[in-house]
Design a protein around this motif. Structure first.
Motif, short mmCIF file in Angstrom:
data_model
loop_
_atom_site.label_atom_id
_atom_site.label_comp_id
_atom_site.label_asym_id
_atom_site.label_seq_id
_atom_site.Cartn_x
_atom_site.Cartn_y
_atom_site.Cartn_z
N TYR A 102 31.60 -9.32 -13.92
CA TYR A 102 31.16 -8.52 -15.07
C TYR A 102 32.31 -7.80 -15.77
O TYR A 102 32.18 -7.35 -16.91
N LYS A 103 33.46 -7.69 -15.11
CA LYS A 103 34.58 -6.97 -15.71
C LYS A 103 35.22 -7.75 -16.86
O LYS A 103 36.11 -7.24 -17.53
N ALA A 104 34.74 -8.95 -17.11
CA ALA A 104 35.21 -9.72 -18.26
C ALA A 104 34.54 -9.26 -19.56
O ALA A 104 34.96 -9.67 -20.65
N PHE A 105 33.53 -8.40 -19.45
CA PHE A 105 32.85 -7.91 -20.64
C PHE A 105 33.66 -6.81 -21.33
O PHE A 105 34.67 -6.34 -20.80
N ALA A 106 33.19 -6.39 -22.49
CA ALA A 106 33.86 -5.33 -23.24
C ALA A 106 33.93 -4.06 -22.39
O ALA A 106 33.03 -3.79 -21.58
N PRO A 107 34.99 -3.25 -22.55
CA PRO A 107 35.18 -2.06 -21.71
C PRO A 107 33.99 -1.11 -21.70
O PRO A 107 33.67 -0.53 -20.66
N ASP A 108 33.32 -0.94 -22.84
CA ASP A 108 32.19 0.00 -22.85
C ASP A 108 31.02 -0.52 -22.03
O ASP A 108 30.30 0.25 -21.40
N ILE A 109 30.83 -1.86 -22.01
CA ILE A 109 29.76 -2.43 -21.19
C ILE A 109 30.11 -2.29 -19.71
O ILE A 109 29.25 -1.92 -18.90
N VAL A 110 31.36 -2.55 -19.36
CA VAL A 110 31.80 -2.38 -17.98
C VAL A 110 31.58 -0.93 -17.53
O VAL A 110 31.07 -0.68 -16.43
N GLU A 111 31.90 0.01 -18.40
CA GLU A 111 31.72 1.43 -18.07
C GLU A 111 30.24 1.74 -17.85
O GLU A 111 29.88 2.45 -16.89
N LYS A 112 29.37 1.23 -18.72
CA LYS A 112 27.93 1.48 -18.57
C LYS A 112 27.41 0.86 -17.27
O LYS A 112 26.60 1.47 -16.56
N LEU A 113 27.85 -0.36 -16.97
CA LEU A 113 27.40 -1.03 -15.76
C LEU A 113 27.84 -0.27 -14.51
O LEU A 113 27.06 -0.06 -13.58
N GLU A 114 29.10 0.15 -14.50
CA GLU A 114 29.60 0.85 -13.31
C GLU A 114 28.95 2.22 -13.15
O GLU A 114 28.71 2.66 -12.02
N ASP A 115 28.65 2.87 -14.25
CA ASP A 115 27.90 4.12 -14.17
C ASP A 115 26.51 3.88 -13.59
O ASP A 115 26.04 4.64 -12.73
N ALA A 116 25.86 2.81 -14.04
CA ALA A 116 24.53 2.48 -13.53
C ALA A 116 24.58 2.10 -12.06
O ALA A 116 23.69 2.48 -11.28
N LEU A 117 25.60 1.36 -11.66
CA LEU A 117 25.75 0.99 -10.25
C LEU A 117 25.87 2.24 -9.38
O LEU A 117 25.25 2.33 -8.31
N GLU A 118 26.66 3.19 -9.82
CA GLU A 118 26.88 4.41 -9.05
C GLU A 118 25.61 5.25 -9.00
O GLU A 118 25.23 5.76 -7.93
N ARG A 119 24.92 5.37 -10.12
CA ARG A 119 23.77 6.27 -10.17
C ARG A 119 22.52 5.70 -9.51
O ARG A 119 21.58 6.45 -9.24
N THR A 120 22.50 4.40 -9.27
CA THR A 120 21.32 3.80 -8.63
C THR A 120 21.61 3.35 -7.19
O THR A 120 20.75 2.72 -6.57
N LYS A 121 22.77 3.68 -6.65
CA LYS A 121 23.21 3.10 -5.37
C LYS A 121 22.30 3.45 -4.20
O LYS A 121 22.30 2.75 -3.19
N ASP A 122 21.51 4.50 -4.31
CA ASP A 122 20.64 4.90 -3.21
C ASP A 122 19.22 4.36 -3.34
O ASP A 122 18.33 4.75 -2.58
N GLY A 123 19.01 3.44 -4.27
CA GLY A 123 17.68 2.87 -4.45
C GLY A 123 17.21 2.09 -3.25
O GLY A 123 18.01 1.57 -2.47
N THR A 124 15.89 2.00 -3.09
CA THR A 124 15.30 1.32 -1.92
C THR A 124 14.89 -0.11 -2.22
O THR A 124 14.60 -0.87 -1.29
N ARG A 125 14.83 -0.48 -3.48
CA ARG A 125 14.61 -1.87 -3.88
C ARG A 125 15.79 -2.30 -4.74
O ARG A 125 16.44 -1.46 -5.35
N THR A 126 16.03 -3.60 -4.81
CA THR A 126 17.22 -4.07 -5.51
C THR A 126 16.87 -4.94 -6.70
O THR A 126 16.06 -5.87 -6.59
N LEU A 127 17.50 -4.65 -7.83
CA LEU A 127 17.52 -5.54 -8.99
C LEU A 127 18.94 -6.08 -9.09
O LEU A 127 19.87 -5.33 -9.39
N ALA A 128 19.12 -7.34 -8.77
CA ALA A 128 20.43 -7.99 -8.88
C ALA A 128 20.46 -8.77 -10.19
O ALA A 128 19.56 -9.57 -10.46
N VAL A 129 21.49 -8.55 -10.97
CA VAL A 129 21.61 -9.21 -12.27
C VAL A 129 22.87 -10.05 -12.28
O VAL A 129 23.97 -9.54 -12.02
#
Length: 226
Positions: A102-129
């Protein structure tokens, strides 16, 4: 909690956005937007059905070959989807996982994805994209990493797949009536059940997902045995 014989891990090749739009005399971008709404509904349906993990094929490494305008539409859709759904994912305890480069995407998308990864890391179900994902490249990467450790065998390769921390894939669904894997989860699909459905992705509903899970529950899984 899921039904006793429902799959733990379902993956979907979300196919048919373009044809759905064409049937309505609309541009492909319209189909992709409606496909994004189908994603939102399917994530909710997976929770309602008690699935532990849902993996969605969102952007393949081959999709870069599409027209520039369509790629731009897909990138904007990705931005809007994260912004619109992140808070809900956190509240529903859904962990986001990205498979692919995913790091091949535009920097702002990478930033949004990594923020989402961090903020959802304690979830009990997984959505893998799957983003900028190709299964052949994934297997080659895993084999290279395994070789660096000194041993190349099925176990060492499996440990280095993007999906190493996910439950084994139980059921792979492809919408739109096409019958092929399109370089998606080739290793993980070795003993997965497969279901090819005629519905175009924007029309995919909770009823379709439930039907797929019920079909899975009737199958006898053999894993190479008699």
């Amino acid at each position: 909690m899921s039904e006793p014989n429902y799959p733990r891990h379902v993956a979907i090749i979300m196919d048919g956005n373009g044809r759905w739009a064409k049937k309505r005399g609309m541009p492909r971008a319209f189909g992709h937007r409606q496909g994004g709404e189908a994603v939102r509904k399917t994530v909710q349906a997976a929770e309602d059905l008690g699935l532990e993990c849902l993996t969605l094929y969102a952007f393949s490494s081959e999709n870069w070959k599409r027209e520039e305008g369509e790629i731009s539409d897909l990138m904007n859709l990705m931005r809007r989807f994260i912004e619109a759904n992140l808070k809900d994912m956190i509240q529903r305890k859904v962990r986001l996982k990205i498979i692919g480069d995913y790091k091949a995407f535009a920097p702002d998308i990478v930033e949004k994805l990594e923020d989402a990864l961090e903020r959802t890391k304690d979830g009990t179900r997984t959505l893998a994209v799957a983003l900028n994902y190709g299964a052949q490249a994934e297997i080659a990467r895993a084999a290279r990493l395994a070789a660096e450790e000194g041993t190349i065998d099925p176990d060492s390769i499996a440990r280095h797949l993007y999906t190493a921390d996910l439950p084994p894939l139980d059921l792979l669904i492809r919408t739109s009536g096409e019958v092929r894997l399109s370089n998606f989860l080739l290793w993980q699909s070795a003993y997965a059940e497969m279901l090819f459905m005629d519905v175009l992705w924007p029309d995919f509903s909770e009823d379709h997902l439930r039907e797929a899970c019920e079909t899975f529950a009737t199958r006898e899984r053999r894993f190479g045995g008699r």
